[in-house]
Design an enzyme around this catalytic site. Structure first.
Site, PDB file in Angstrom:
ATOM      1  N   GLY A   1       0.833  -1.191   0.000  1.00 36.67           N
ATOM      2  CA  GLY A   1       0.000   0.000   0.000  1.00 36.67           C
ATOM      3  C   GLY A   1       0.867   1.240   0.000  1.00 36.67           C
ATOM      4  O   GLY A   1       2.057   1.185   0.343  1.00 36.67           O
TER       5      GLY A   1
ATOM      6  N   GLN B   1       2.986  10.005   1.333  1.00 37.27           N
ATOM      7  CA  GLN B   1       4.281   9.315   1.253  1.00 37.27           C
ATOM      8  C   GLN B   1       5.071   9.709   0.001  1.00 37.27           C
ATOM      9  O   GLN B   1       6.274   9.463  -0.064  1.00 37.27           O
ATOM     10  CB  GLN B   1       4.090   7.796   1.280  1.00 37.27           C
ATOM     11  CG  GLN B   1       3.577   7.289   2.611  1.00 37.27           C
ATOM     12  CD  GLN B   1       3.506   5.777   2.605  1.00 37.27           C
ATOM     13  OE1 GLN B   1       2.498   5.216   2.181  1.00 37.27           O
ATOM     14  NE2 GLN B   1       4.562   5.115   3.038  1.00 37.27           N
TER      15      GLN B   1
ATOM     16  N   CYS C   1       6.468  -0.059   6.790  1.00 41.14           N
ATOM     17  CA  CYS C   1       6.036   1.111   6.020  1.00 41.14           C
ATOM     18  C   CYS C   1       7.186   1.531   5.122  1.00 41.14           C
ATOM     19  O   CYS C   1       8.333   1.594   5.581  1.00 41.14           O
ATOM     20  CB  CYS C   1       5.665   2.240   6.985  1.00 41.14           C
ATOM     21  SG  CYS C   1       5.108   3.740   6.172  1.00 41.14           S
ATOM     22  N   LEU C   2       6.862   1.828   3.870  1.00 42.22           N
ATOM     23  CA  LEU C   2       7.912   2.266   2.940  1.00 42.22           C
ATOM     24  C   LEU C   2       8.563   3.565   3.409  1.00 42.22           C
ATOM     25  O   LEU C   2       9.682   3.866   3.017  1.00 42.22           O
ATOM     26  CB  LEU C   2       7.336   2.438   1.531  1.00 42.22           C
ATOM     27  CG  LEU C   2       6.895   1.141   0.836  1.00 42.22           C
ATOM     28  CD1 LEU C   2       6.216   1.456  -0.493  1.00 42.22           C
ATOM     29  CD2 LEU C   2       8.068   0.199   0.617  1.00 42.22           C
TER      30      LEU C   2
ATOM     31  N   HIS D   1      -3.723   1.076   7.996  1.00 42.65           N
ATOM     32  CA  HIS D   1      -2.397   1.691   7.912  1.00 42.65           C
ATOM     33  C   HIS D   1      -2.399   2.862   6.924  1.00 42.65           C
ATOM     34  O   HIS D   1      -1.906   3.953   7.237  1.00 42.65           O
ATOM     35  CB  HIS D   1      -1.385   0.616   7.503  1.00 42.65           C
ATOM     36  CG  HIS D   1       0.009   1.105   7.339  1.00 42.65           C
ATOM     37  ND1 HIS D   1       1.035   0.733   8.183  1.00 42.65           N
ATOM     38  CD2 HIS D   1       0.563   1.935   6.423  1.00 42.65           C
ATOM     39  CE1 HIS D   1       2.153   1.326   7.777  1.00 42.65           C
ATOM     40  NE2 HIS D   1       1.892   2.046   6.712  1.00 42.65           N
ATOM     41  N   GLU D   2      -2.964   2.615   5.732  1.00 42.22           N
ATOM     42  CA  GLU D   2      -2.922   3.660   4.696  1.00 42.22           C
ATOM     43  C   GLU D   2      -3.823   4.833   5.053  1.00 42.22           C
ATOM     44  O   GLU D   2      -3.465   5.993   4.836  1.00 42.22           O
ATOM     45  CB  GLU D   2      -3.316   3.092   3.334  1.00 42.22           C
ATOM     46  CG  GLU D   2      -2.434   1.951   2.826  1.00 42.22           C
ATOM     47  CD  GLU D   2      -0.947   2.223   2.920  1.00 42.22           C
ATOM     48  OE1 GLU D   2      -0.518   3.396   2.868  1.00 42.22           O
ATOM     49  OE2 GLU D   2      -0.202   1.240   3.065  1.00 42.22           O
TER      50      GLU D   2
ATOM     51  N   HIS E   1      -2.268   7.192   7.387  1.00 46.89           N
ATOM     52  CA  HIS E   1      -1.323   8.135   6.771  1.00 46.89           C
ATOM     53  C   HIS E   1      -2.002   9.454   6.402  1.00 46.89           C
ATOM     54  O   HIS E   1      -1.374  10.512   6.431  1.00 46.89           O
ATOM     55  CB  HIS E   1      -0.742   7.535   5.484  1.00 46.89           C
ATOM     56  CG  HIS E   1       0.483   6.703   5.668  1.00 46.89           C
ATOM     57  ND1 HIS E   1       1.675   7.201   6.156  1.00 46.89           N
ATOM     58  CD2 HIS E   1       0.729   5.399   5.387  1.00 46.89           C
ATOM     59  CE1 HIS E   1       2.589   6.237   6.169  1.00 46.89           C
ATOM     60  NE2 HIS E   1       2.043   5.129   5.716  1.00 46.89           N
TER      61      HIS E   1
END
Ligand code: NI
Length: 170
Positions: free
Chosen positions: A46, A51, A88-89, A130-131, A134
């Site tokens: 995701g 991000q 997480c990226l 999670h997304e 953000h």
């Protein structure tokens, strides 16, 4: 499409509230295409717009069942609980243990700006939480129950999508 630079923890853009998307524009279409390409390039499950440095309420997710694009998403229902690994990226090389709902239903707009509902269990439920976090400037690191761990030497948890033994990050 193009791969965009991923903002990392410490970048204050990751702590900001995102704005709703009122209409689809060419610029937003390009952003979504770039987000998908960037997510796949880095083996994420995701990616949220902040991000890549854009404060818009857009997330993309693919837990191995094809791409999901959600505009202005909101979680409208949750149930149960799961405790497992999350990455997480924007927090490269780390993972942590986070408790999330086992089931999540979200309402959003798709790329055609048509209202849709998406529901999922397990990894998809986790990715949705999670997304969407953000978009409110929240990172999983603040929910990690046992601090952050280095990815290098741990065995893949089976509830994450580790079919190639790679880390999954969101
Ligand atoms: Ni993330």
């Amino acid at each position: 499409m193009a791969i965009r630079q991923i903002r990392e923890i410490g970048d204050e853009i990751l702590t900001k509230q995102c704005k709703s998307v009122p209409k689809m524009t060419l610029r937003t279409k390009i952003l979504i295409g770039d987000m998908l390409e960037t997510m796949y390039e880095y083996n994420g499950v995701g990616l949220a717009a902040p991000q890549v440095g854009v404060l818009k309420r857009i997330v993309v997710i693919d837990v191995g069942e094809g791409p999901i694009v959600l505009i202005n998403p909101e979680i409208i229902e949750t149930s149960g609980e799961q405790t497992g690994e999350e990455g997480c990226l924007s927090v490269p090389g780390k993972w942590g243990i986070v408790t999330r709902p086992q089931y999540v239903k979200a309402r959003a707009l798709n790329q055609e700006m048509v209202p849709v509902e998406v529901e999922g269990e397990g990894l998809l439920a986790r990715a949705l939480c999670h997304e969407i976090d953000h978009l409110s400037g929240e990172l999983y690191v603040d929910k990690a129950e046992d601090g952050l761990h280095d990815v290098s030497y741990h065995e893949e948890d089976e509830d994450m999508d580790g079919d190639e033994g790679e880390e999954t990050e969101e």
